[in-house]
Enzyme design. Structure first.
Site, PDB file in Angstrom:
ATOM      1  N   SER A 132      95.328  31.127  31.489  1.00 57.46           N
ATOM      2  CA  SER A 132      93.965  30.810  31.074  1.00 57.46           C
ATOM      3  C   SER A 132      93.165  30.401  32.298  1.00 57.46           C
ATOM      4  CB  SER A 132      93.996  29.646  30.079  1.00 57.46           C
ATOM      5  OG  SER A 132      92.683  29.199  29.818  1.00 57.46           O
ATOM      6  N   TYR A 145      96.787  21.707  26.286  1.00 57.56           N
ATOM      7  CA  TYR A 145      96.565  23.123  26.598  1.00 57.56           C
ATOM      8  C   TYR A 145      96.473  23.321  28.108  1.00 57.56           C
ATOM      9  CZ  TYR A 145      94.597  27.838  26.338  1.00 57.56           C
ATOM     10  OH  TYR A 145      94.386  29.199  26.481  1.00 57.56           O
ATOM     11  N   LYS A 149      99.136  25.384  30.399  1.00 58.55           N
ATOM     12  CA  LYS A 149      98.705  26.647  31.011  1.00 58.55           C
ATOM     13  C   LYS A 149      98.719  26.547  32.549  1.00 58.55           C
ATOM     14  CE  LYS A 149      97.869  29.407  27.454  1.00 58.55           C
ATOM     15  NZ  LYS A 149      98.395  30.768  27.272  1.00 58.55           N
TER      16      LYS A 149
END
Ligand SMILES: NC(=O)c1ccc[n+]([C@@H]2O[C@H](COP(=O)([O-])OP(=O)(O)OC[C@H]3O[C@@H](n4cnc5c(N)ncnc54)[C@H](O)[C@@H]3O)[C@@H](O)[C@H]2O)c1
Length: 249
Positions: A132, A145, A149
């Site tokens: 990401s 998150y 990532k």
């Protein structure tokens, strides 16, 4: 599609960027096996569709060997499936780190480990993980998150270094905002999809979200022989978002 990436396993290709990627790969002659936990569109163009939940270790290795058998070997593996747990250190669910690392890091590692012998047998190949733009930035409210990532990007670089000797390239696709159902939890942080859409011009210098077709084309390039000198890279495609927030590395 030139030689690298002719026989491709795509995980997480029933919708969104994964679906567009499968379509782009198949359209240029790649043979694709796709695996997902959700039913795939009938006209996807994959040679075979398998069922997988990437949280299931045993299934990861059996899907890789089934794909290898169906295609007579493997030249590339791309995992697009991931999970988005949001929240701050204090507001996130207590198991958000475990769940995020299990799917966004560990599942990718297991998939890569299962694929390595097949890629070596092919004389080299390509591993691609969907990380990401969050892998190179920090942003409020998405701690599990972003941390998972970022770890996936670090793993990408680590594997790229370790397996270059086997002619295996390892790269991370790092999308910014793309209009897919995956974003539902993130949109909630902005008060829902409609309020998020109003914020987009402020968040993204190119004033819009990316389309899945744009990512299909980029994936096709990364897995093709045209990208044969590219490894260990964060391929950031974010409409310029990271120019505002500033890359952390
Ligand atoms: N959409 C964005 O704005 C955005 C931005 C940055 C990164 N990403 C990354 O892109 C990936 C998601 O892709 P998308 O945005 O096209 O979303 P999507 O939800 O349209 O596609 C994800 C696909 O993965 C499958 N999947 C999810 N969990 C799975 C599991 N446990 N086992 C097997 N299959 C599973 C889903 O069924 C779906 O087909 C994630 O890795 C996400 O972190 C998305």
């Amino acid at each position: 599609m030139s030689q690298i990436g002719q026989r491709v396993l795509v995980v997480g290709g029933s919708s969104g960027m994964g679906e567009a990627g499968v379509r782009a790969l198949a359209a240029c002659g790649a043979r694709v096996v796709m695996a997902d936990r959700k039913k795939a569109p009938d006209d996807l163009g994959a040679e075979r569709v398998l069922e997988i939940d990437i949280g299931d270790d045993t299934r990861i290795s059996s899907v890789v060997s089934e794909a290898g058998e169906i295609l007579g070997g493997l030249d590339a593996v791309w995992n697009n499936a991931g999970v988005c747990h949001v929240g701050t250190l204090e507001s996130m669910e207590l198991d958000a780190f475990e769940l995020s690392f299990a799917l966004n890091v560990r599942a990718n590692a297991l998939l890569a480990r299962a694929a390595l012998p097949l890629l070596r047998q092919a004389g080299g190949g390509s591993l691609l993980f969907t990380a990401s733009a969050a892998s190179i930035m920090v942003a409020e409210g998405s701690l599990p998150y972003i941390v998972s990532k970022s770890a996936l990007l670090t793993m990408t670089r680590q594997l790229a270094l370790e397996y270059a000797r086997d002619n295996i390239r390892v790269n991370a696709l790092c999308p910014g905002w793309v209009d897919t159902p995956f974003n539902a939890p993130a949109w909630e942080m902005f008060g829902g999809r409609e309020s998020f859409l109003q914020k987009v011009p402020e968040l993204v210098p190119l004033h819009r979200m990316g389309t899945v077709e744009e990512f299909g084309a980029i994936v096709r390039f990364i897995l093709s022989a045209d990208a044969r000198f590219m490894t260990g890279q964060a391929v950031v495609v974010d409409g310029g978002e990271s120019l505002i927030k500033g890359p952390t590395r």
